[in-house]
Scaffold this active site. Structure first.
Site, PDB file in Angstrom:
ATOM      1  N   LYS A   1       3.382  11.052 -11.903  1.00  0.00           N
ATOM      2  CA  LYS A   1       2.688  10.397 -12.630  1.00  0.00           C
ATOM      3  C   LYS A   1       3.078   9.028 -12.703  1.00  0.00           C
ATOM      4  O   LYS A   1       4.482   8.888 -13.378  1.00  0.00           O
ATOM      5  CB  LYS A   1       2.307  10.930 -13.961  1.00  0.00           C
ATOM      6  CG  LYS A   1       1.230  11.910 -13.825  1.00  0.00           C
ATOM      7  CD  LYS A   1       0.732  12.060 -15.515  1.00  0.00           C
ATOM      8  CE  LYS A   1      -0.220  13.521 -15.591  1.00  0.00           C
ATOM      9  NZ  LYS A   1      -0.653  13.653 -16.920  1.00  0.00           N
TER      10      LYS A   1
ATOM     11  N   ASN B   1       0.437  18.915 -21.643  1.00  0.00           N
ATOM     12  CA  ASN B   1       0.141  17.770 -22.653  1.00  0.00           C
ATOM     13  C   ASN B   1       0.033  18.676 -24.083  1.00  0.00           C
ATOM     14  O   ASN B   1      -0.568  18.018 -25.174  1.00  0.00           O
ATOM     15  CB  ASN B   1      -1.432  17.473 -22.277  1.00  0.00           C
ATOM     16  CG  ASN B   1      -1.696  16.714 -21.160  1.00  0.00           C
ATOM     17  OD1 ASN B   1      -0.402  15.852 -20.991  1.00  0.00           O
ATOM     18  ND2 ASN B   1      -2.474  16.465 -20.416  1.00  0.00           N
TER      19      ASN B   1
ATOM     20  N   HIS C   1       7.760   8.713 -28.743  1.00  0.00           N
ATOM     21  CA  HIS C   1       6.652   9.760 -28.057  1.00  0.00           C
ATOM     22  C   HIS C   1       7.250  11.083 -28.370  1.00  0.00           C
ATOM     23  O   HIS C   1       6.324  11.891 -28.749  1.00  0.00           O
ATOM     24  CB  HIS C   1       6.552   9.298 -26.607  1.00  0.00           C
ATOM     25  CG  HIS C   1       5.746  10.217 -25.856  1.00  0.00           C
ATOM     26  ND1 HIS C   1       4.409  10.294 -25.939  1.00  0.00           N
ATOM     27  CD2 HIS C   1       6.184  11.174 -25.113  1.00  0.00           C
ATOM     28  CE1 HIS C   1       3.981  11.020 -25.250  1.00  0.00           C
ATOM     29  NE2 HIS C   1       4.932  11.847 -24.481  1.00  0.00           N
TER      30      HIS C   1
ATOM     31  N   HIS D   1      -0.652  11.985 -29.827  1.00  0.00           N
ATOM     32  CA  HIS D   1      -1.207  10.575 -29.445  1.00  0.00           C
ATOM     33  C   HIS D   1      -1.915  10.138 -30.697  1.00  0.00           C
ATOM     34  O   HIS D   1      -1.901   8.886 -30.659  1.00  0.00           O
ATOM     35  CB  HIS D   1      -2.255  10.652 -28.306  1.00  0.00           C
ATOM     36  CG  HIS D   1      -2.555   9.561 -27.621  1.00  0.00           C
ATOM     37  ND1 HIS D   1      -3.834   8.986 -27.943  1.00  0.00           N
ATOM     38  CD2 HIS D   1      -2.005   8.954 -26.613  1.00  0.00           C
ATOM     39  CE1 HIS D   1      -3.983   7.782 -27.329  1.00  0.00           C
ATOM     40  NE2 HIS D   1      -2.790   7.877 -26.526  1.00  0.00           N
TER      41      HIS D   1
ATOM     42  N   LYS E   1       8.378  22.209 -14.786  1.00  0.00           N
ATOM     43  CA  LYS E   1       7.634  21.135 -14.415  1.00  0.00           C
ATOM     44  C   LYS E   1       7.163  21.247 -12.919  1.00  0.00           C
ATOM     45  O   LYS E   1       6.115  20.939 -12.523  1.00  0.00           O
ATOM     46  CB  LYS E   1       7.997  19.903 -14.927  1.00  0.00           C
ATOM     47  CG  LYS E   1       7.026  18.837 -14.478  1.00  0.00           C
ATOM     48  CD  LYS E   1       6.929  17.635 -15.605  1.00  0.00           C
ATOM     49  CE  LYS E   1       5.911  16.544 -15.203  1.00  0.00           C
ATOM     50  NZ  LYS E   1       5.949  15.380 -15.916  1.00  0.00           N
TER      51      LYS E   1
ATOM     52  N   HIS F   1       0.404  17.008 -27.448  1.00  0.00           N
ATOM     53  CA  HIS F   1      -0.114  15.541 -27.164  1.00  0.00           C
ATOM     54  C   HIS F   1      -1.347  14.868 -27.645  1.00  0.00           C
ATOM     55  O   HIS F   1      -1.114  13.746 -27.952  1.00  0.00           O
ATOM     56  CB  HIS F   1      -0.035  15.178 -25.615  1.00  0.00           C
ATOM     57  CG  HIS F   1       1.489  15.345 -24.766  1.00  0.00           C
ATOM     58  ND1 HIS F   1       2.432  15.938 -24.993  1.00  0.00           N
ATOM     59  CD2 HIS F   1       2.337  14.312 -24.082  1.00  0.00           C
ATOM     60  CE1 HIS F   1       3.543  15.951 -24.464  1.00  0.00           C
ATOM     61  NE2 HIS F   1       3.440  14.839 -24.022  1.00  0.00           N
TER      62      HIS F   1
ATOM     63  N   GLU G   1      -3.832  17.657 -12.142  1.00  0.00           N
ATOM     64  CA  GLU G   1      -4.198  17.771 -13.514  1.00  0.00           C
ATOM     65  C   GLU G   1      -5.568  18.146 -13.302  1.00  0.00           C
ATOM     66  O   GLU G   1      -6.370  17.698 -14.349  1.00  0.00           O
ATOM     67  CB  GLU G   1      -3.703  16.785 -14.506  1.00  0.00           C
ATOM     68  CG  GLU G   1      -3.590  17.134 -15.750  1.00  0.00           C
ATOM     69  CD  GLU G   1      -3.198  16.242 -16.929  1.00  0.00           C
ATOM     70  OE1 GLU G   1      -2.290  15.631 -16.458  1.00  0.00           O
ATOM     71  OE2 GLU G   1      -3.920  16.058 -17.846  1.00  0.00           O
TER      72      GLU G   1
ATOM     73  N   ARG H   1       0.840  -1.356   0.085  1.00  0.00           N
ATOM     74  CA  ARG H   1       0.116  -0.074   0.117  1.00  0.00           C
ATOM     75  C   ARG H   1       0.702   1.348   0.245  1.00  0.00           C
ATOM     76  O   ARG H   1       0.286   2.391   0.271  1.00  0.00           O
ATOM     77  CB  ARG H   1      -0.845  -0.032   1.225  1.00  0.00           C
ATOM     78  CG  ARG H   1      -1.976  -1.205   1.101  1.00  0.00           C
ATOM     79  CD  ARG H   1      -3.335  -0.535   2.231  1.00  0.00           C
ATOM     80  NE  ARG H   1      -3.957  -2.084   1.891  1.00  0.00           N
ATOM     81  CZ  ARG H   1      -3.974  -3.285   2.552  1.00  0.00           C
ATOM     82  NH1 ARG H   1      -2.965  -3.082   3.516  1.00  0.00           N
ATOM     83  NH2 ARG H   1      -4.844  -4.255   2.410  1.00  0.00           N
TER      84      ARG H   1
ATOM     85  N   GLU I   1      10.414  17.721 -25.746  1.00  0.00           N
ATOM     86  CA  GLU I   1       9.805  18.039 -24.477  1.00  0.00           C
ATOM     87  C   GLU I   1      10.395  19.584 -23.900  1.00  0.00           C
ATOM     88  O   GLU I   1       9.866  20.096 -23.392  1.00  0.00           O
ATOM     89  CB  GLU I   1       9.785  16.824 -23.444  1.00  0.00           C
ATOM     90  CG  GLU I   1       9.237  15.548 -23.933  1.00  0.00           C
ATOM     91  CD  GLU I   1       7.550  15.596 -23.688  1.00  0.00           C
ATOM     92  OE1 GLU I   1       7.005  16.564 -23.466  1.00  0.00           O
ATOM     93  OE2 GLU I   1       7.032  14.464 -24.170  1.00  0.00           O
TER      94      GLU I   1
ATOM     95  N   ARG J   1      -1.760  21.782 -15.241  1.00  0.00           N
ATOM     96  CA  ARG J   1      -0.827  20.728 -15.521  1.00  0.00           C
ATOM     97  C   ARG J   1      -1.326  20.125 -16.831  1.00  0.00           C
ATOM     98  O   ARG J   1      -0.374  19.807 -17.472  1.00  0.00           O
ATOM     99  CB  ARG J   1      -0.951  19.643 -14.419  1.00  0.00           C
ATOM    100  CG  ARG J   1      -0.172  18.645 -14.454  1.00  0.00           C
ATOM    101  CD  ARG J   1       0.294  17.400 -13.708  1.00  0.00           C
ATOM    102  NE  ARG J   1       1.178  16.699 -13.814  1.00  0.00           N
ATOM    103  CZ  ARG J   1       1.727  15.853 -12.858  1.00  0.00           C
ATOM    104  NH1 ARG J   1       1.263  15.555 -11.799  1.00  0.00           N
ATOM    105  NH2 ARG J   1       2.673  14.931 -13.285  1.00  0.00           N
TER     106      ARG J   1
END
Ligand SMILES: NC(=O)c1ccc[n+]([C@@H]2O[C@H](COP(=O)([O-])OP(=O)(O)OC[C@H]3O[C@@H](n4cnc5c(N)ncnc54)[C@H](O)[C@@H]3O)[C@@H](O)[C@H]2O)c1
Length: 371
Positions: free
Chosen positions: A147, A249, A270, A256, A231, A252, A241, A125, A189, A245
């Site tokens: 993330k 993206n 990517h 994507h 960041k 993206h 987000e 946990r 990036e 935030r």
């Protein structure tokens, strides 16, 4: 610690942590980690390519600091970020006899970082973990911000958790062994940060980007630091987000769609998809009259000069039907109620979230882009 190493802080109350950027940090890892450890036990997770070069110095450094360690190696590549590998990794970590005070150490690119972070979030946990990112993309993006996650057959990163590391060590010396294409994907990036928030940084990249990509130590450190600082600031203000935030993206949603169309294969990395996506976002904003065509041209020129793809034909997608791309875009994770959300620029250094992008102009635009 030498003067070449700089420290940033990601401010998240009791979950705050430092990000160290500089050369030869892996060799110093044991010393830096020790004060954070509740128990002198670490499990290193890495991939076979990274381990060949950087596992021995990390192990030596932990041993010198009196930290017991165990290592789990995974095969390199995106395929490792799946439920099967996660299951195997979890069992191998557990069989090392870990307790809550054990520290997981992710040594690798974004794949190792995302997978190890998710293991840390879920095993017992929640146990502590640190990130030692070894790709440029992981140093400027995936290792910072918490993330974590894995892929499923239904889509990428659909299982995961927000779970912050206790420390990030961005050792810029390891980037010398990174394949050129991977390096440039990470550079995309870095450019993103300039485009979403910092026009001066983008102008600096236009002048110095070639030195960053040639791994000149000072420009490289400045680029990684500036990216991590931006960041960290954005994540500190919006960890889950719900607001700003989402700007991270940028590029993206288009990207994507291109990654989906190319099957998430090595045909398109990517970061390369993000580069193409940022160019498309600027062009689309210019077409809608939201941004100046001159800015769109500047962005495209810089990306192309850096060696990144900027045209769909370069990745074999000339003539791809716009509706296929729209279909991929509307199945993106960031879709709300079936509408396409785009991050669009107003100018270089300022972007905003468009929640409900106009579909007909978008279809026309994509048709022209693929022509
Ligand atoms: N968590 C986040 O916020 C976030 C953000 C962006 C991307 N990601 C994820 O990151 C992943 C991509 O990460 P990546 O681009 O680092 O890819 P990666 O982890 O697959 O690494 C790319 C390749 O480079 C090799 N490599 C790594 N470091 C090296 C080094 N120093 N020298 C030589 N080879 C080296 C690896 O073995 C691998 O083959 C994707 O799964 C993506 O979803 C996560």
């Amino acid at each position: 610690m030498t003067a070449e190493i700089e420290t940033l802080r990601l401010d998240l109350a009791e979950r705050s942590y430092d990000i160290l950027v500089g050369p030869r940090l892996i060799e110093a890892a044991g010393r830096v980690l020790l004060p954070l450890m509740r128990r002198r036990q670490a499990v290193i997770v890495s991939d076979e390519i990274v381990a060949r070069r950087y596992l021995a110095p990390l192990r030596d450094s932990l041993s010198e600091a009196g930290i017991a360690h165990h290592t789990v190696l995974m095969p390199p590549g995106e395929g490792t970020k799946d439920l099967n590998h996660f299951g195997r990794l979890a069992e191998q970590i557990l069989s090392a006899g870990i307790e809550r005070g054990t520290m997981l150490v992710a040594l690798g690119g974004g794949v190792v970082g995302d997978l190890t972070g998710f293991a840390a979030a879920t095993l017992l946990r929640g146990i502590d973990f640190v990130q030692i990112p070894t790709t440029l993309l992981a140093q400027v993006d995936s290792s910072v911000g918490g993330k974590t996650g894995i892929n499923t057959r239904i889509g990428k990163n659909l299982i995961g958790a927000f779970y912050q590391p206790r420390l990030v060590l961005a050792d810029i010396s390891v980037l010398t062994s990174l394949p050129r294409r991977e390096l440039l994907a990470g550079y995309a990036e870095i450019v993103k940060y300039g485009l979403i928030r910092d026009a001066e940084f983008f102008a600096w990249l236009e002048a110095e980007g070639h030195s960053v990509c040639a791994l000149a130590p000072d420009p490289l450190r400045r680029a990684v630091l500036t990216s991590c600082a931006m960041k960290a600031e954005i994540v500190a203000g919006d960890e889950h987000e719900e607001g700003d935030r989402a700007l991270l993206n940028f590029g993206h949603t288009f990207g994507h769609a291109l990654e989906t169309e190319t099957g998430f294969s090595s045909r398109l990395l990517h970061g390369e998809a993000v580069a193409l996506g940022m160019g498309l976002a600027f062009d689309f904003a210019a077409k809608l009259g939201l941004a100046a065509a001159q800015d769109a041209l500047r962005v495209r020129r810089h990306l192309a000069a850096s060696g990144l793809p900027t045209r769909l034909e370069e990745i074999g997608l000339a003539g791809v039907p716009a509706d296929r791309l729209l279909g991929h875009m509307s199945r993106d994770k960031k879709v709300r109620e079936g509408r396409i959300t785009l991050i669009l620029p107003r100018r270089i250094g300022a972007c905003f979230v468009m929640l409900d992008a106009p579909i007909a102009p978008l279809r026309d635009f994509l048709t022209a882009a693929a022509a």
